[in-house]
Design a protein around this motif. Sequence first.
Motif, PDB file in Angstrom:
ATOM      1  N   ASP A  94       0.812  -1.218   0.000  1.00  0.00           N
ATOM      2  CA  ASP A  94       0.000   0.000   0.000  1.00  0.00           C
ATOM      3  C   ASP A  94       0.850   1.274   0.000  1.00  0.00           C
ATOM      4  O   ASP A  94       0.316   2.373   0.110  1.00  0.00           O
ATOM      5  N   GLY A  95       2.174   1.130  -0.045  1.00  0.00           N
ATOM      6  CA  GLY A  95       3.064   2.282  -0.038  1.00  0.00           C
ATOM      7  C   GLY A  95       3.363   2.818   1.345  1.00  0.00           C
ATOM      8  O   GLY A  95       3.948   3.889   1.487  1.00  0.00           O
ATOM      9  N   LYS A  96       2.993   2.078   2.403  1.00  0.00           N
ATOM     10  CA  LYS A  96       3.285   2.502   3.771  1.00  0.00           C
ATOM     11  C   LYS A  96       4.686   2.041   4.153  1.00  0.00           C
ATOM     12  O   LYS A  96       5.110   0.936   3.815  1.00  0.00           O
ATOM     13  N   HIS A  97       5.371   2.899   4.899  1.00  0.00           N
ATOM     14  CA  HIS A  97       6.753   2.618   5.285  1.00  0.00           C
ATOM     15  C   HIS A  97       6.848   2.020   6.688  1.00  0.00           C
ATOM     16  O   HIS A  97       6.054   2.354   7.562  1.00  0.00           O
ATOM     17  N   LEU A  98       7.852   1.193   6.844  1.00  0.00           N
ATOM     18  CA  LEU A  98       8.173   0.570   8.120  1.00  0.00           C
ATOM     19  C   LEU A  98       9.688   0.556   8.242  1.00  0.00           C
ATOM     20  O   LEU A  98      10.383   0.171   7.300  1.00  0.00           O
ATOM     21  N   MET A  99      10.188   1.007   9.393  1.00  0.00           N
ATOM     22  CA  MET A  99      11.623   0.898   9.629  1.00  0.00           C
ATOM     23  C   MET A  99      11.885  -0.346  10.459  1.00  0.00           C
ATOM     24  O   MET A  99      11.360  -0.492  11.556  1.00  0.00           O
ATOM     25  N   ALA A 100      12.711  -1.216   9.913  1.00  0.00           N
ATOM     26  CA  ALA A 100      13.146  -2.418  10.622  1.00  0.00           C
ATOM     27  C   ALA A 100      14.487  -2.093  11.268  1.00  0.00           C
ATOM     28  O   ALA A 100      15.423  -1.667  10.593  1.00  0.00           O
ATOM     29  N   ILE A 101      14.577  -2.283  12.586  1.00  0.00           N
ATOM     30  CA  ILE A 101      15.797  -1.995  13.335  1.00  0.00           C
ATOM     31  C   ILE A 101      16.386  -3.325  13.779  1.00  0.00           C
ATOM     32  O   ILE A 101      15.723  -4.111  14.450  1.00  0.00           O
ATOM     33  N   LEU A 102      17.632  -3.560  13.381  1.00  0.00           N
ATOM     34  CA  LEU A 102      18.263  -4.837  13.670  1.00  0.00           C
ATOM     35  C   LEU A 102      19.766  -4.659  13.788  1.00  0.00           C
ATOM     36  O   LEU A 102      20.307  -3.617  13.424  1.00  0.00           O
ATOM     37  N   PRO A 103      20.465  -5.663  14.309  1.00  0.00           N
ATOM     38  CA  PRO A 103      21.914  -5.554  14.456  1.00  0.00           C
ATOM     39  C   PRO A 103      22.616  -5.388  13.110  1.00  0.00           C
ATOM     40  O   PRO A 103      22.142  -5.885  12.076  1.00  0.00           O
ATOM     41  N   ALA A 104      23.749  -4.705  13.133  1.00  0.00           N
ATOM     42  CA  ALA A 104      24.514  -4.444  11.915  1.00  0.00           C
ATOM     43  C   ALA A 104      24.955  -5.727  11.218  1.00  0.00           C
ATOM     44  O   ALA A 104      25.140  -5.731  10.009  1.00  0.00           O
ATOM     45  N   ASN A 105      25.106  -6.802  11.972  1.00  0.00           N
ATOM     46  CA  ASN A 105      25.565  -8.055  11.381  1.00  0.00           C
ATOM     47  C   ASN A 105      24.411  -8.987  11.020  1.00  0.00           C
ATOM     48  O   ASN A 105      24.566 -10.197  10.968  1.00  0.00           O
ATOM     49  N   ALA A 106      23.251  -8.408  10.751  1.00  0.00           N
ATOM     50  CA  ALA A 106      22.076  -9.213  10.402  1.00  0.00           C
ATOM     51  C   ALA A 106      21.407  -8.636   9.161  1.00  0.00           C
ATOM     52  O   ALA A 106      21.601  -7.475   8.812  1.00  0.00           O
ATOM     53  N   LYS A 107      20.624  -9.490   8.511  1.00  0.00           N
ATOM     54  CA  LYS A 107      19.804  -9.022   7.390  1.00  0.00           C
ATOM     55  C   LYS A 107      18.342  -9.264   7.735  1.00  0.00           C
ATOM     56  O   LYS A 107      18.010 -10.134   8.540  1.00  0.00           O
ATOM     57  N   VAL A 108      17.482  -8.491   7.125  1.00  0.00           N
ATOM     58  CA  VAL A 108      16.047  -8.559   7.380  1.00  0.00           C
ATOM     59  C   VAL A 108      15.468  -9.808   6.716  1.00  0.00           C
ATOM     60  O   VAL A 108      15.722 -10.062   5.544  1.00  0.00           O
ATOM     61  N   SER A 109      14.694 -10.549   7.481  1.00  0.00           N
ATOM     62  CA  SER A 109      13.910 -11.646   6.914  1.00  0.00           C
ATOM     63  C   SER A 109      12.549 -11.074   6.530  1.00  0.00           C
ATOM     64  O   SER A 109      11.676 -10.894   7.391  1.00  0.00           O
ATOM     65  N   LEU A 110      12.380 -10.774   5.254  1.00  0.00           N
ATOM     66  CA  LEU A 110      11.115 -10.210   4.794  1.00  0.00           C
ATOM     67  C   LEU A 110       9.966 -11.190   5.009  1.00  0.00           C
ATOM     68  O   LEU A 110       8.848 -10.770   5.306  1.00  0.00           O
ATOM     69  N   SER A 111      10.237 -12.459   4.893  1.00  0.00           N
ATOM     70  CA  SER A 111       9.159 -13.441   5.072  1.00  0.00           C
ATOM     71  C   SER A 111       8.604 -13.398   6.495  1.00  0.00           C
ATOM     72  O   SER A 111       7.397 -13.503   6.696  1.00  0.00           O
ATOM     73  N   VAL A 112       9.469 -13.221   7.486  1.00  0.00           N
ATOM     74  CA  VAL A 112       8.995 -13.124   8.874  1.00  0.00           C
ATOM     75  C   VAL A 112       8.131 -11.875   9.046  1.00  0.00           C
ATOM     76  O   VAL A 112       7.040 -11.931   9.628  1.00  0.00           O
ATOM     77  N   LEU A 113       8.603 -10.746   8.521  1.00  0.00           N
ATOM     78  CA  LEU A 113       7.836  -9.506   8.658  1.00  0.00           C
ATOM     79  C   LEU A 113       6.539  -9.559   7.858  1.00  0.00           C
ATOM     80  O   LEU A 113       5.494  -9.101   8.324  1.00  0.00           O
ATOM     81  N   ASN A 114       6.583 -10.128   6.667  1.00  0.00           N
ATOM     82  CA  ASN A 114       5.373 -10.251   5.857  1.00  0.00           C
ATOM     83  C   ASN A 114       4.327 -11.098   6.572  1.00  0.00           C
ATOM     84  O   ASN A 114       3.144 -10.759   6.589  1.00  0.00           O
ATOM     85  N   ASP A 115       4.769 -12.186   7.176  1.00  0.00           N
ATOM     86  CA  ASP A 115       3.837 -13.045   7.922  1.00  0.00           C
ATOM     87  C   ASP A 115       3.284 -12.320   9.149  1.00  0.00           C
ATOM     88  O   ASP A 115       2.077 -12.353   9.417  1.00  0.00           O
ATOM     89  N   GLU A 116       4.163 -11.663   9.896  1.00  0.00           N
ATOM     90  CA  GLU A 116       3.756 -10.994  11.131  1.00  0.00           C
ATOM     91  C   GLU A 116       2.770  -9.853  10.869  1.00  0.00           C
ATOM     92  O   GLU A 116       1.807  -9.667  11.609  1.00  0.00           O
ATOM     93  N   PHE A 117       3.032  -9.067   9.820  1.00  0.00           N
ATOM     94  CA  PHE A 117       2.219  -7.887   9.545  1.00  0.00           C
ATOM     95  C   PHE A 117       1.172  -8.129   8.455  1.00  0.00           C
ATOM     96  O   PHE A 117       0.452  -7.210   8.078  1.00  0.00           O
TER      97      PHE A 117
END
Length: 161
Positions: free
Chosen positions: A53-76
């Motif tokens: 829908d064009g809404k923004h979300l900031m994911a905050i995580l450790p510098a040595n990690a990458k975002v799991s989009l699948s986890v966030l997509n499922d959660e939200f």
Amino acid sequence: MTVHTRMDHYLKDHHIPYRRIVHRHSNSSLHSAHAAAVQPMHLAKGVVLEDHDGKHLMAILPANAKVSLSVLNDEFQAKYHLVKERDIYQMFDDCDRGAVPPLGSAYHMNMVCDSSLMELDHVYLESGDHETLIRLDKDAFNQLMEFSHSRKLRFGTELFH
């Protein structure tokens, strides 16, 4: 606004105690951690995502990690993707290019925080330039995430270097 101003005001307005850590110029959050002699898992980075829908979300995580989009997509119940770099420059026009502070609420953006950061004694934040980190103790970081109404869950996958 100049570099730091928005973040400084936000932290001060919400009575969040912090300390600045100056380091040599760096080009990424991992380089910032190295330059400041901070373990990468203690340095929080912000990754800006956009949903269907064009809404923004900031994911905050450790510098040595990458975002799991699948986890966030499922959660939200959404379909997130990374925001294009040129759009990031416009959203964070008070920051040096590529130096996104992990404080989406200061930019009127919802936030989600990887819960691994909540367990650390100290967390360091990129400050909006390539030469300064913000150091928060555990209570201050948790207070900041609570005040910002940040959701907390595990969504980062550790990178190995």
